[in-house]
Write a protein that holds these residues in place. Structure first.
Motif, mmCIF file in Angstrom:
data_model
loop_
_atom_site.group_PDB
_atom_site.id
_atom_site.type_symbol
_atom_site.label_atom_id
_atom_site.label_comp_id
_atom_site.label_asym_id
_atom_site.label_seq_id
_atom_site.Cartn_x
_atom_site.Cartn_y
_atom_site.Cartn_z
ATOM 1 N N UNK A 1 -0.799 12.583 -1.586
ATOM 2 C CA UNK A 1 -1.788 13.216 -0.691
ATOM 3 C C UNK A 1 -3.129 12.481 -0.698
ATOM 4 N N UNK A 2 -3.048 11.155 -0.705
ATOM 5 C CA UNK A 2 -4.247 10.343 -0.627
ATOM 6 C C UNK A 2 -4.597 10.074 0.834
ATOM 7 N N UNK A 3 -5.839 9.697 1.072
ATOM 8 C CA UNK A 3 -6.253 9.295 2.412
ATOM 9 C C UNK A 3 -5.381 8.136 2.888
ATOM 10 N N UNK A 4 -5.036 8.133 4.182
ATOM 11 C CA UNK A 4 -4.106 7.121 4.714
ATOM 12 C C UNK A 4 -4.629 5.712 4.486
ATOM 13 N N UNK A 5 -5.912 5.475 4.797
ATOM 14 C CA UNK A 5 -6.463 4.136 4.632
ATOM 15 C C UNK A 5 -6.483 3.734 3.165
ATOM 16 N N UNK A 6 -6.686 4.695 2.275
ATOM 17 C CA UNK A 6 -6.652 4.392 0.851
ATOM 18 C C UNK A 6 -5.233 4.034 0.421
ATOM 19 N N UNK A 7 -4.230 4.716 0.987
ATOM 20 C CA UNK A 7 -2.826 4.376 0.699
ATOM 21 C C UNK A 7 -2.527 2.938 1.107
ATOM 22 N N UNK A 8 -2.991 2.557 2.289
ATOM 23 C CA UNK A 8 -2.758 1.189 2.780
ATOM 24 C C UNK A 8 -3.423 0.182 1.842
ATOM 25 N N UNK A 9 -4.646 0.468 1.448
ATOM 26 C CA UNK A 9 -5.403 -0.436 0.578
ATOM 27 C C UNK A 9 -4.720 -0.583 -0.781
ATOM 28 N N UNK A 10 -4.326 0.543 -1.374
ATOM 29 C CA UNK A 10 -3.667 0.506 -2.682
ATOM 30 C C UNK A 10 -2.311 -0.185 -2.613
ATOM 31 N N UNK A 11 -1.590 0.067 -1.516
ATOM 32 C CA UNK A 11 -0.270 -0.539 -1.371
ATOM 33 C C UNK A 11 -0.360 -2.066 -1.384
ATOM 34 N N UNK A 12 -1.376 -2.601 -0.731
ATOM 35 C CA UNK A 12 -1.542 -4.051 -0.696
ATOM 36 C C UNK A 12 -1.750 -4.618 -2.089
ATOM 37 N N UNK A 13 -2.571 -3.938 -2.889
ATOM 38 C CA UNK A 13 -2.854 -4.442 -4.231
ATOM 39 C C UNK A 13 -1.688 -4.211 -5.199
ATOM 40 N N UNK A 14 -1.158 -2.988 -5.183
ATOM 41 C CA UNK A 14 -0.124 -2.643 -6.167
ATOM 42 C C UNK A 14 1.198 -3.335 -5.883
ATOM 43 N N UNK A 15 1.583 -3.449 -4.625
ATOM 44 C CA UNK A 15 2.852 -4.093 -4.283
ATOM 45 C C UNK A 15 2.844 -5.559 -4.700
ATOM 46 N N UNK A 16 1.708 -6.229 -4.476
ATOM 47 C CA UNK A 16 1.609 -7.634 -4.871
ATOM 48 C C UNK A 16 1.712 -7.779 -6.390
ATOM 49 N N UNK A 17 1.020 -6.882 -7.122
ATOM 50 C CA UNK A 17 1.069 -6.954 -8.578
ATOM 51 C C UNK A 17 2.448 -6.686 -9.132
ATOM 52 N N UNK A 18 3.117 -5.651 -8.616
ATOM 53 C CA UNK A 18 4.453 -5.300 -9.101
ATOM 54 C C UNK A 18 5.466 -6.399 -8.777
ATOM 55 N N UNK A 19 5.377 -6.960 -7.576
ATOM 56 C CA UNK A 19 6.324 -8.008 -7.184
ATOM 57 C C UNK A 19 6.109 -9.267 -8.028
ATOM 58 N N UNK A 20 4.843 -9.585 -8.291
ATOM 59 C CA UNK A 20 4.546 -10.775 -9.089
ATOM 60 C C UNK A 20 5.109 -10.637 -10.511
ATOM 61 N N UNK A 21 4.942 -9.454 -11.120
ATOM 62 C CA UNK A 21 5.422 -9.244 -12.483
ATOM 63 C C UNK A 21 6.944 -9.254 -12.549
ATOM 64 N N UNK A 22 7.594 -8.566 -11.604
ATOM 65 C CA UNK A 22 9.055 -8.478 -11.634
ATOM 66 C C UNK A 22 9.701 -9.812 -11.300
ATOM 67 N N UNK A 23 9.094 -10.563 -10.370
ATOM 68 C CA UNK A 23 9.672 -11.860 -10.012
ATOM 69 C C UNK A 23 9.517 -12.861 -11.144
#
Length: 230
Positions: free
Chosen positions: A84-106
């Motif tokens: 239940x976060x603000x939509x724009x905040x979800x987009x912003x967090x997704x950009x940062x967190x997805x990159x970090x998670x993908x980098x670590x797992x790869x």
């Protein structure tokens, strides 16, 4: 709104059973919401913080990232939406967190814990009260001086200078107000101001305008000292 994100890798491990079902890692989010009230001077743009306080701190449930979610970019976004976060905040967090998670797992790391400290700062800018008051007084003085100087001109040539249908460029209403009394429409004369450039406005409208601008709303000619006393 200002958003700041700090990511911390808190530990790594390995998943020994079925790598497709075990999470490659998880993400913990701590959201701090701060408020700042900032005073800004209109004349030079300088500003300073009047008040700065933390409104709330929320620690959300850990989001697990399964291995098969790495091929689905929207998995993490959908998980963020459930918080239940603000939509724009979800987009912003997704950009940062997805990159970090993908980098670590790869890189072969599994079982990692990615901690995201998120700070959202809501900034309220208020104008300097003293300077606003001074501009308001200056506007009243200018209008009064223009009124004294042009009143005789308006009284003598009102019908030539002001015609039916002419509008005030500030409020877009007719300069000659109309009112209906007992079924008859009559003209109701309101105080008008003639600027040095000969454009005419409602006195109340041009007074509010001059609190922000020292010029005519129509032609942008600036008011000079000679216009008031000459």
């Amino acid at each position: 709104m200002d958003v700041r994100v700090n990511l911390h890798l808190e530990g790594t491990g390995s998943c020994s059973n079925n790598p497709l079902m075990c999470p490659v890692g998880n993400i913990g989010i701590v959201l701090k919401q701060r408020c700042q009230k900032v005073n800004r001077s209109p004349s030079n743009g300088q500003q300073f913080i009047l008040r700065d306080y933390t409104r709330s701190v929320n620690r959300f449930p850990v989001i697990q990232i399964p291995a098969n979610a790495l091929t689905s970019p929207m998995y993490l976004f959908r998980e963020l939406v459930t918080l239940n976060l603000d939509h724009m905040l979800c987009v912003f967090l997704h950009q940062h967190l997805a990159q970090g998670a993908f980098y670590l797992s790869s890189g072969g790391l599994t079982g990692f814990h990615l901690s995201a400290d998120v700070e959202v700062v809501e900034i309220e800018v208020v104008e300097d009260e003293i300077e606003r008051s001074e501009r308001k007084e200056a506007s009243r003085f200018v209008v009064e001086m223009l009124s004294r100087k042009q009143r005789r001109v308006l009284d003598l040539d009102f019908n030539k200078l002001v015609k039916a249908g002419d509008n005030c460029a500030v409020c877009l209403e007719e300069l000659i107000a109309k009112e209906e009394i007992k079924g008859q429409t009559t003209e109701k004369r309101t105080q008008l101001i003639t600027m040095p450039c000969h454009h005419i406005f409602h006195a109340s409208c041009i007074s509010r305008w001059l609190e922000e601008q020292n010029s005519c709303p129509m032609c942008r000619r600036q008011i000079q000292y000679e216009d008031l006393v000459g």
